[in-house]
Design an enzyme around this catalytic site. Sequence first.
Site, short mmCIF file in Angstrom:
data_model
loop_
_atom_site.label_atom_id
_atom_site.label_comp_id
_atom_site.label_asym_id
_atom_site.label_seq_id
_atom_site.Cartn_x
_atom_site.Cartn_y
_atom_site.Cartn_z
N PRO A 13 -29.62 77.14 24.44
CA PRO A 13 -29.42 75.85 23.79
C PRO A 13 -29.28 74.68 24.77
CG PRO A 13 -27.50 77.28 23.50
CD PRO A 13 -28.55 78.10 24.16
N ASN A 14 -28.80 74.96 25.99
CA ASN A 14 -28.67 73.88 26.99
C ASN A 14 -30.05 73.42 27.46
OD1 ASN A 14 -25.64 73.93 27.49
ND2 ASN A 14 -26.21 76.06 27.80
N ASP A 73 -39.06 79.00 32.62
CA ASP A 73 -38.35 80.03 33.37
C ASP A 73 -37.85 79.36 34.64
OD1 ASP A 73 -37.62 82.85 33.01
OD2 ASP A 73 -38.41 83.05 35.03
N PHE A 156 -24.74 73.45 32.51
CA PHE A 156 -24.62 74.89 32.22
C PHE A 156 -24.97 75.67 33.49
CE2 PHE A 156 -29.10 76.35 32.04
CZ PHE A 156 -29.74 75.14 32.08
N GLY A 157 -24.94 76.99 33.37
CA GLY A 157 -25.36 77.86 34.47
C GLY A 157 -24.66 77.53 35.78
N ASP A 159 -24.72 74.76 37.42
CA ASP A 159 -24.51 73.31 37.63
C ASP A 159 -23.19 72.97 38.34
OD1 ASP A 159 -26.94 72.55 36.63
OD2 ASP A 159 -26.20 71.99 34.65
N LYS A 179 -28.77 64.04 35.70
CA LYS A 179 -29.47 65.32 35.91
C LYS A 179 -30.89 65.28 35.31
CE LYS A 179 -29.47 70.26 35.10
NZ LYS A 179 -29.01 71.41 34.35
P1 ITT Z 1 -34.61 81.65 28.08
O1 ITT Z 1 -35.22 82.78 28.91
O2 ITT Z 1 -34.41 82.02 26.66
O3 ITT Z 1 -35.36 80.36 28.27
P2 ITT Z 1 -32.40 81.89 29.95
O4 ITT Z 1 -31.10 81.19 30.12
O5 ITT Z 1 -32.39 83.40 29.94
O6 ITT Z 1 -33.14 81.33 28.63
P3 ITT Z 1 -34.00 81.99 32.37
O7 ITT Z 1 -34.39 83.39 32.16
O8 ITT Z 1 -35.05 81.01 32.81
O9 ITT Z 1 -33.37 81.35 31.06
O10 ITT Z 1 -32.79 81.97 33.40
C1 ITT Z 1 -32.47 80.83 34.04
C2 ITT Z 1 -31.06 80.91 34.58
O11 ITT Z 1 -31.05 80.14 35.79
C3 ITT Z 1 -30.08 80.25 33.63
O12 ITT Z 1 -29.48 81.15 32.74
C4 ITT Z 1 -29.08 79.63 34.60
O13 ITT Z 1 -28.17 80.59 35.01
C5 ITT Z 1 -29.97 79.25 35.79
N1 ITT Z 1 -30.47 77.87 35.63
C6 ITT Z 1 -31.73 77.47 35.34
N2 ITT Z 1 -31.80 76.13 35.24
C7 ITT Z 1 -30.55 75.68 35.44
C8 ITT Z 1 -29.97 74.41 35.44
O14 ITT Z 1 -30.68 73.32 35.17
N3 ITT Z 1 -28.67 74.31 35.70
C9 ITT Z 1 -27.92 75.40 35.96
N4 ITT Z 1 -28.37 76.64 35.97
C10 ITT Z 1 -29.69 76.80 35.71
#
Ligand code: ITT
Length: 211
Positions: A13-14, A73, A156-157, A159, A179
């Site tokens: 969702p982010n 991705d 998220f993630g 960040d 961002k």
């Molecule tokens: P979808 O596959 O459903 O798109 P996902 O979260 O599993 O969602 P990815 O497989 O591309 O997506 O994994 C990307 C991960 O990398 C994500 O979960 C974060 O931990 C990190 N990430 C990617 N872009 C980011 C961002 O802009 N800010 C922070 N962390 C990010």
Amino acid sequence: MNKSKLVLATGNPNKIEEIRDILKELPIEVLSKEDVGLKNIDIEEDGNTLEENAIKKARAIANEVEGMVMADDSGLFVDFLGGAPGVHSARYSGENSTDEENNRKLLEELKGVPMEKRGASFKAVMALVTEEGKIITVSGECRGTIAFEARGKEGFGYDPLFIVDGYDKTFAELGEEVKNKISHRAKALDQLKKEITKLLEDDGDADICSK
Ligand code: ITT
């Protein structure tokens, strides 16, 4: 003419929020999988590269829906760790790991590593499947440094750990407005905007020709 639809293959969702914000000036409807009634499509992200995974995700959803489909991705590539977590960023500390657990693991792996050796890149690859089934890929990268502790509440993630080059703050401190202008995702989507605009123009030309 109906407004063109772009379905996002992501379940994050982010990402959906960021992509919608960055694409807001395009004359298209940006829809999530839920918006088009798709929910439990499990896609194994077993590619060795972001590009392979993005194409795989986009294709899987394009088989199920009308309109253009786009997948993202992305991941964090840390120099000191030879590019890890990279394509495995989402599940760095195990299947179903939370952002907090992944951040904790990253800090652990970089324990004792000085600031000058904590360089990293966020990378994103977007794959677009057009209505005709053509695949277009674009990518974006953003350089920064991994902080010594989590800072900031937005995003998220990773960040809270990513101090962007040119700023003294993490993405989580800078917030969405900044961002979404400078991130890896913003850079990739800037190119994709141009590709989508071209597709819409070609579509318009086809409409005029067929009249
Ligand atoms: P979808 O596959 O459903 O798109 P996902 O979260 O599993 O969602 P990815 O497989 O591309 O997506 O994994 C990307 C991960 O990398 C994500 O979960 C974060 O931990 C990190 N990430 C990617 N872009 C980011 C961002 O802009 N800010 C922070 N962390 C990010």
